[in-house]
Scaffold this active site. Sequence first.
Site, PDB file in Angstrom:
ATOM      1  N   GLU A  52       0.817  -1.218   0.000  1.00  0.00           N
ATOM      2  CA  GLU A  52       0.000   0.000   0.000  1.00  0.00           C
ATOM      3  C   GLU A  52       0.853   1.272   0.000  1.00  0.00           C
ATOM      4  O   GLU A  52       0.712   2.153   0.844  1.00  0.00           O
ATOM      5  CB  GLU A  52      -0.956  -0.027   1.201  1.00  0.00           C
ATOM      6  CG  GLU A  52      -1.850  -1.250   1.173  1.00  0.00           C
ATOM      7  CD  GLU A  52      -2.982  -1.247   2.192  1.00  0.00           C
ATOM      8  OE1 GLU A  52      -4.032  -1.841   1.906  1.00  0.00           O
ATOM      9  OE2 GLU A  52      -2.831  -0.653   3.257  1.00  0.00           O
ATOM     10  N   GLU A  79      -5.545  -8.189  -1.287  1.00  0.00           N
ATOM     11  CA  GLU A  79      -6.318  -8.141  -0.037  1.00  0.00           C
ATOM     12  C   GLU A  79      -7.770  -7.831  -0.335  1.00  0.00           C
ATOM     13  O   GLU A  79      -8.078  -6.895  -1.074  1.00  0.00           O
ATOM     14  CB  GLU A  79      -5.811  -7.029   0.892  1.00  0.00           C
ATOM     15  CG  GLU A  79      -4.451  -7.266   1.454  1.00  0.00           C
ATOM     16  CD  GLU A  79      -3.997  -6.148   2.393  1.00  0.00           C
ATOM     17  OE1 GLU A  79      -4.852  -5.474   3.008  1.00  0.00           O
ATOM     18  OE2 GLU A  79      -2.775  -5.948   2.494  1.00  0.00           O
TER      19      GLU A  79
HETATM   20  C1  BGP Z   1      -4.594  -2.964   4.905  1.00  0.00           C
HETATM   21  C2  BGP Z   1      -3.289  -3.521   5.359  1.00  0.00           C
HETATM   22  C3  BGP Z   1      -3.351  -4.751   6.148  1.00  0.00           C
HETATM   23  C4  BGP Z   1      -4.635  -5.000   6.875  1.00  0.00           C
HETATM   24  C5  BGP Z   1      -5.888  -4.496   6.208  1.00  0.00           C
HETATM   25  C6  BGP Z   1      -7.142  -4.512   7.053  1.00  0.00           C
HETATM   26  O1  BGP Z   1      -4.486  -1.598   4.872  1.00  0.00           O
HETATM   27  O2  BGP Z   1      -2.408  -3.754   4.286  1.00  0.00           O
HETATM   28  O3  BGP Z   1      -2.163  -4.844   6.868  1.00  0.00           O
HETATM   29  O4  BGP Z   1      -4.595  -5.128   8.197  1.00  0.00           O
HETATM   30  O5  BGP Z   1      -5.705  -3.222   5.715  1.00  0.00           O
HETATM   31  O6  BGP Z   1      -7.147  -3.459   7.956  1.00  0.00           O
HETATM   32  P1  BGP Z   1      -7.448  -3.634   9.484  1.00  0.00           P
HETATM   33  O7  BGP Z   1      -6.487  -4.640  10.002  1.00  0.00           O
HETATM   34  O8  BGP Z   1      -7.245  -2.291  10.086  1.00  0.00           O
HETATM   35  O9  BGP Z   1      -8.865  -4.087   9.588  1.00  0.00           O
END
Ligand code: BGP
Length: 470
Positions: A176, A367
């Site tokens: 990201e 993701e």
């Molecule tokens: C993204 C990241 C992850 C992840 C995901 C979900 O931004 O790359 O590392 O955790 O978001 O977010 P969260 O864990 O805050 O629910």
Amino acid sequence: MSSNFPKDFLWGGAVAANQCEGAYLEGNKGLDISDVVVVGADRFQNIKLEIDESKTYPAHEAIDFYHRYREDVKMFGEMGFQCFRTSINWARIFPTGEEEMPNELGLQFYDDLFDALLLEGIEPIVTISHYETPLALTQKYNGWSSRKLIPMFEKYCEVIFKRYKDKVKYWMTFNEINNAIRLPFLAAALDITGIENWMPLAFQASHNMFVANSLAVKLCREINPKAKIGCMLSLSNFYPATCSPKDVFETYSVRRRSLFYSDVMIRGEYPGYAKRLMKELGAEIEILDGELELLKNYTNDYLAFSYYRTATIHAGQEIEFNTGGGVGLENPYLEKSAWGWPIDPLGFRYTCNELYDRYQVPLFIAENGLGMVDEIGEDGKIHDQDRMNYLRDHVQAMEEAILDGCDIFGYTWWGPIDIVSAGTGEMKKRYGFIYVDKDNEGNGTLQRTKKDSFDYYKKIIETNGACLRK
Ligand code: BGP
């Protein structure tokens, strides 16, 4: 049942080392930036660059994947995973970022993990830097705002490309990367405490990371020409709140603050609108001789991205960002998750099309997932119907995007096993098909249990998505 997914489509799951491994000082690991972030929704405010013994740090133990990965990998194998995306924690390999020699114990850990994956027939897909810059590099140089990090990153890449040449075919550079101007501590190891206008620093950091990205592409081609190396962006999308041209144009401009990153790394040059934006924000960045040629000559092979939701915005709105993307107004057409994230599968199809139209390079869904509270039922099981619905709807939307002509070669569900949330540090916000017995306070046996979604995803993989055909 015939499938619309390519026959070698890669199904799997994705995590980040800092959110699952724990063992934060074991095996000679140094502290990384995620080790000093405390629990709570305001965890990125007033960051202290050291550990305060009176506070709780979720990453220190996480779900102890460091010691339990064999059991977890077996369960991924049982679900039929063809790939697994994780990161190498940079601070396991170079504890302060500046050592002469890499840390053998860290290298050995990932050798063993990749072997365990390959034994199950699971392709490792590796993020080189997922919010895990060695903390010392923030303390000494304020992270990626300094170009001193470029050769250090290059050396780190060289070490891991050589070491895992026969084990890893898919790499991604920075997780990201476009969050450098939204969540600068995580994405660019940049401490902005007390800096009023930090945008110039964040843009300089982005440039330094672009250079590092291209150097990584160059090295990867030299060391392992068969490997593919992608860039990775947070690309949850935006909608205008109304059809007012102002709202529409502003939405487009906000979107381009993200697409700027893929424009540089996929097309190979700074777009005109980015130059204008930087000027308006007072960001005069330093670009050295030869760097623009490097960006032009070494672009990424594929575009990987995270997609969780859409945000609805209007002109003049101050937009807040968290790990899922922008935080927008109420969208009356969409349901929301327990954490207020709008659920928008059609937005996913829209995003795949937008990106493929723009770049015509292979896309990888790095993701996608739903963080929710899981209740253990009276029968002792977890019936996570909402997660299965989210999965079904997004896989179907991806199938439509493939039918639209998008070249998508893989999909990794975010957090196939419960892990620590990046945004809040909670355990309660669960994404997994596998439950981990641990609560927000850190209590629990860490025992792993399958949820209903486990078999559901297994079936999707087994049939290459065909079981969901409408
Ligand atoms: C993204 C990241 C992850 C992840 C995901 C979900 O931004 O790359 O590392 O955790 O978001 O977010 P969260 O864990 O805050 O629910």
